[in-house]
Write a protein that holds these residues in place. Structure first.
Motif, PDB file in Angstrom:
ATOM      1  N   CYS A 298       6.782  19.622  -9.025  1.00 31.54           N
ATOM      2  CA  CYS A 298       7.093  18.384  -9.735  1.00 31.54           C
ATOM      3  C   CYS A 298       8.286  17.701  -9.062  1.00 31.54           C
ATOM      4  O   CYS A 298       9.243  18.363  -8.648  1.00 31.54           O
ATOM      5  N   HIS A 300      10.467  15.917 -10.344  1.00 34.53           N
ATOM      6  CA  HIS A 300      11.670  15.816 -11.170  1.00 34.53           C
ATOM      7  C   HIS A 300      12.636  16.951 -10.822  1.00 34.53           C
ATOM      8  O   HIS A 300      13.633  16.720 -10.160  1.00 34.53           O
ATOM      9  N   HIS A 319       9.326  19.057 -18.431  1.00 31.44           N
ATOM     10  CA  HIS A 319       9.866  17.896 -19.154  1.00 31.44           C
ATOM     11  C   HIS A 319       8.823  16.805 -19.320  1.00 31.44           C
ATOM     12  O   HIS A 319       9.156  15.654 -19.584  1.00 31.44           O
TER      13      HIS A 319
HETATM   14 FE1  FES Z   1       8.703  18.383 -14.039  1.00 31.64          FE
HETATM   15 FE2  FES Z   1      11.058  18.041 -15.165  1.00 31.64          FE
HETATM   16  S1  FES Z   1      10.526  19.448 -13.608  1.00 31.64           S
HETATM   17  S2  FES Z   1       9.209  17.065 -15.621  1.00 31.64           S
END
Ligand code: FES
Length: 349
Positions: A298, A300, A319
């Motif tokens: 991901c 993020h 998240h």
């Molecule tokens: Fe994927 Fe935060 S690590 S949404």
């Protein structure tokens, strides 16, 4: 990781009922996870009428928590019934009590631990059901054992992602040479997905014994190990470390399956995490057999996205970021698309 389909076995006993509650608690942490409840009857299990009643009771208990559930009743040995159903239903986690079910109850762990060692189709959570209070809260203190191998690192990633979802602190344990251990632990912690607080420990001695000891001292509620033996224990049977930890740990134990599916296992029109030449990739296979390969990290904070078949998206359990089949970000907090990956070996599917 993001468990979507959690399979739990019960025979209606108090210990199995605790396993069902633990599965329910975990499913609530992974919003939207379905709980599949299995009861075996006949040969090694309860009789058919009892099985129906056991399933009805368990289904109501899970539904009362607002979760989607399915029940399965099959004739046969409980351990084989669960693992075969998990394979067929594409479950990504099996939850069992640490006391065997049905006639297997005379053996602690029944045959499940052996199945884990020799290739359960998915991760297995062995719930410590024999003493103390039962689990109604998500895990808060997680111990992860690693030897720095690729498979142990993959198991550690799953442990970190679970810690991220349940907001747990992590104790990362290496058993062996202090110099190598310091490097392995620093690297593993630096590469972790999410932002869990990590305490690192290098220990000497028997890996399973040290891990179990630390879990007790730290008042941990979960130990995470890979389903392959650790390097120092290769002279023993493969898988002996997870089995030993599962037998002796005062906590629940998550045995993470670290060898995944191949592209050929994906049906057209579906996606999934697969192993390609030792790399884990997020792959979507179109109806015409063409594939899109992406990095499952991901954008993020690096948790591993998983395939959401209902919405045909890649979802991150940590998240809530969501990506389209081709990796384009649909919903944040992630701001960038998933990276495209080259396929070294073209699909034959
Ligand atoms: Fe994927 Fe935060 S690590 S949404």
């Amino acid at each position: 990781m993001g468990y979507r389909s959690i399979m739990v076995g019960t025979d209606g006993s108090e210990t199995a009922t605790r396993a069902v509650r633990a599965a329910t608690t975990l499913a609530k942490s992974f919003m939207g996870a379905q709980v599949q409840i299995v009861c075996a009857h006949g040969a090694g299990g309860v009789d058919e009428e009892v099985a129906k009643e056991v399933l009805r009771y368990a289904r109501e208990a899970v539904r009362a928590q607002g979760l989607e559930t399915r029940t399965h009743m099959r004739a046969g040995d409980p351990d084989s019934v669960i693992t075969e159903l998990a394979e067929r239903q594409g479950a990504d986690l099996i939850v069992v009590g640490n006391v065997g079910m049905g006639k297997a109850r005379r053996f602690k762990l029944g045959g499940i631990a052996e199945q884990v060692a020799h290739g359960a189709p998915c991760d297995v959570l062995i719930v410590h059901t024999t003493e103390g209070d039962e689990r109604t809260e998500p895990y808060r203190r997680v111990v992860i054992g690693t030897d720095g191998s690729a498979t142990a690192t993959e198991a550690a990633r799953k442990g970190f992602e679970l810690a991220e979802v349940t907001d747990a602190t992590v104790t990362l344990v290496y058993v062996g040479d202090p110099l190598i251990g310091a490097i392995v632990l620093e690297q593993t912690a630096a590469d972790r997905p999410g932002s869990a607080t990590v305490n690192s420990r290098v220990e000497d001695g028997d890996p399973a014994e040290r891990i179990v000891e630390i879990a007790g001292k730290d008042a941990a509620d979960l130990v995470v190990v890979g389903n392959k033996g650790f390097a120092g224990a290769r002279r023993y049977l493969l898988g002996s470390i997870p089995v030993k930890v599962a037998h002796e740990s005062p906590t629940d134990v998550l045995v993470a399956k670290t060898v995944g599916r191949s592209i050929d296992d994906l049906a057209p029109g579906h996606g999934g995490l697969v192993d390609v030449g030792g790399r884990k990739l997020a792959v979507y296979k179109a109806e015409d057999g063409s594939v899109v390969a992406l990095s499952p990290r991901c954008q993020h904070m690096g948790c591993t996205v998983d395939w959401n078949d209902a919405d045909q998206t890649w979802d991150c359990p940590c998240h809530g970021s969501r990506y389209a089949r081709d990796g384009e970000v649909i919903k944040g907090p992630a701001k960038k698309n998933l990276d495209r990956e080259e396929l070294v070996e073209p699909s034959v599917g």
